[in-house]
Design a protein around this motif. Sequence first.
Motif, PDB file in Angstrom:
ATOM      1  N   LYS A   1      38.553  48.832  50.962  1.00 48.29           N
ATOM      2  CA  LYS A   1      37.309  49.292  51.580  1.00 48.29           C
ATOM      3  C   LYS A   1      36.216  48.216  51.559  1.00 48.29           C
ATOM      4  O   LYS A   1      35.374  48.135  52.448  1.00 48.29           O
ATOM      5  CB  LYS A   1      36.807  50.542  50.860  1.00 48.29           C
ATOM      6  CG  LYS A   1      35.617  51.210  51.530  1.00 48.29           C
ATOM      7  CD  LYS A   1      35.357  52.571  50.895  1.00 48.29           C
ATOM      8  CE  LYS A   1      34.216  53.291  51.628  1.00 48.29           C
ATOM      9  NZ  LYS A   1      33.985  54.650  51.069  1.00 48.29           N
ATOM     10  N   ALA A   2      36.240  47.366  50.529  1.00 48.83           N
ATOM     11  CA  ALA A   2      35.139  46.424  50.339  1.00 48.83           C
ATOM     12  C   ALA A   2      35.389  45.029  50.896  1.00 48.83           C
ATOM     13  O   ALA A   2      34.442  44.322  51.241  1.00 48.83           O
ATOM     14  CB  ALA A   2      34.816  46.305  48.843  1.00 48.83           C
ATOM     15  N   ALA A   3      36.654  44.602  50.992  1.00 49.65           N
ATOM     16  CA  ALA A   3      36.943  43.232  51.403  1.00 49.65           C
ATOM     17  C   ALA A   3      37.155  43.132  52.911  1.00 49.65           C
ATOM     18  O   ALA A   3      37.391  44.131  53.596  1.00 49.65           O
ATOM     19  CB  ALA A   3      38.170  42.720  50.657  1.00 49.65           C
ATOM     20  N   HIS A   4      37.092  41.900  53.406  1.00 49.45           N
ATOM     21  CA  HIS A   4      37.197  41.665  54.844  1.00 49.45           C
ATOM     22  C   HIS A   4      38.631  41.649  55.366  1.00 49.45           C
ATOM     23  O   HIS A   4      38.863  41.899  56.543  1.00 49.45           O
ATOM     24  CB  HIS A   4      36.551  40.320  55.205  1.00 49.45           C
ATOM     25  CG  HIS A   4      35.059  40.376  55.300  1.00 49.45           C
ATOM     26  ND1 HIS A   4      34.391  41.284  56.084  1.00 49.45           N
ATOM     27  CD2 HIS A   4      34.098  39.625  54.701  1.00 49.45           C
ATOM     28  CE1 HIS A   4      33.090  41.100  55.976  1.00 49.45           C
ATOM     29  NE2 HIS A   4      32.878  40.108  55.137  1.00 49.45           N
ATOM     30  N   SER A   5      39.579  41.296  54.518  1.00 53.00           N
ATOM     31  CA  SER A   5      40.945  41.112  55.011  1.00 53.00           C
ATOM     32  C   SER A   5      41.967  41.448  53.931  1.00 53.00           C
ATOM     33  O   SER A   5      41.644  41.554  52.749  1.00 53.00           O
ATOM     34  CB  SER A   5      41.147  39.655  55.440  1.00 53.00           C
ATOM     35  OG  SER A   5      41.044  38.792  54.310  1.00 53.00           O
ATOM     36  N   GLN A   6      43.219  41.601  54.363  1.00 51.35           N
ATOM     37  CA  GLN A   6      44.307  41.838  53.414  1.00 51.35           C
ATOM     38  C   GLN A   6      44.459  40.655  52.465  1.00 51.35           C
ATOM     39  O   GLN A   6      44.767  40.824  51.291  1.00 51.35           O
ATOM     40  CB  GLN A   6      45.619  42.064  54.175  1.00 51.35           C
ATOM     41  CG  GLN A   6      45.734  43.413  54.847  1.00 51.35           C
ATOM     42  CD  GLN A   6      45.972  44.537  53.841  1.00 51.35           C
ATOM     43  OE1 GLN A   6      46.276  44.303  52.677  1.00 51.35           O
ATOM     44  NE2 GLN A   6      45.812  45.778  54.299  1.00 51.35           N
TER      45      GLN A   6
END
Length: 239
Positions: free
Chosen positions: A116-121
């Motif tokens: 939910k918080a990060a931009h990418s896998q």
Amino acid sequence: MRGARLGLPVAALVAAAAVAACGSSSGGSSSTSSASNGVASKSPAQILASAVAAAQSAGSVHVAGTIHEQGTLGLDLDLVTGKGAAGTISQGAPKFKLIVSGGDFYFQGNRAFWLKAAHSQAAVQLLLGKWIREPSAASQSASIAHLTSIKSLMDALVKSHGTLSKGATTTIAGQPAIALNDSNGGRLYVATTGTPYPLKLIGKRTARGEVTFTQYGHTFTIVAPKHSINAAQLQKAGA
């Protein structure tokens, strides 16, 4: 990284800690005395003042529970005056471990948190299992700072309530207690034997749920993680 941010309804929890409604719990105090402490004979305002003063003088407490408003906010925290806090905060599946020490906030999120918080896998994989450090002045930290201080939580009890009235006496996890009812729909249970600690808080109409206060005066160990990543550096890197 978009920061350690879950849209947590923190303000609602603190407001709910302003006297909230019903049921039994695992709450309890460190006192085992069976003698009445006289708090039940006091006025509602005096009961609240006595409970707040007792909690603030305890030095430490374990806070646990769930508040339901715009989702489910879960708490499981050890608070120690002058040292900090340690435990977990969750909003449904997203959850993060939290340590507050030396004025810094350290977060370690689970996979749902970082999804939910990060931009990418790739960022999720990079951050999973890592401790992220933010100073207390950071906006993300400020949003949960009230949950990591006994004084702040108890101040909320004093500042955010309607008309108070005494309710029935009962037992909370074996501890005799009296209910303090709030006209806004909440209820606080205060120990009537030993030290008059707040034992349990039941949520208002607008923030249902319950929070228990246990292990007053317990010695909790709060240690900052040895290895952590500066949140500001992550933001600059775009993680």
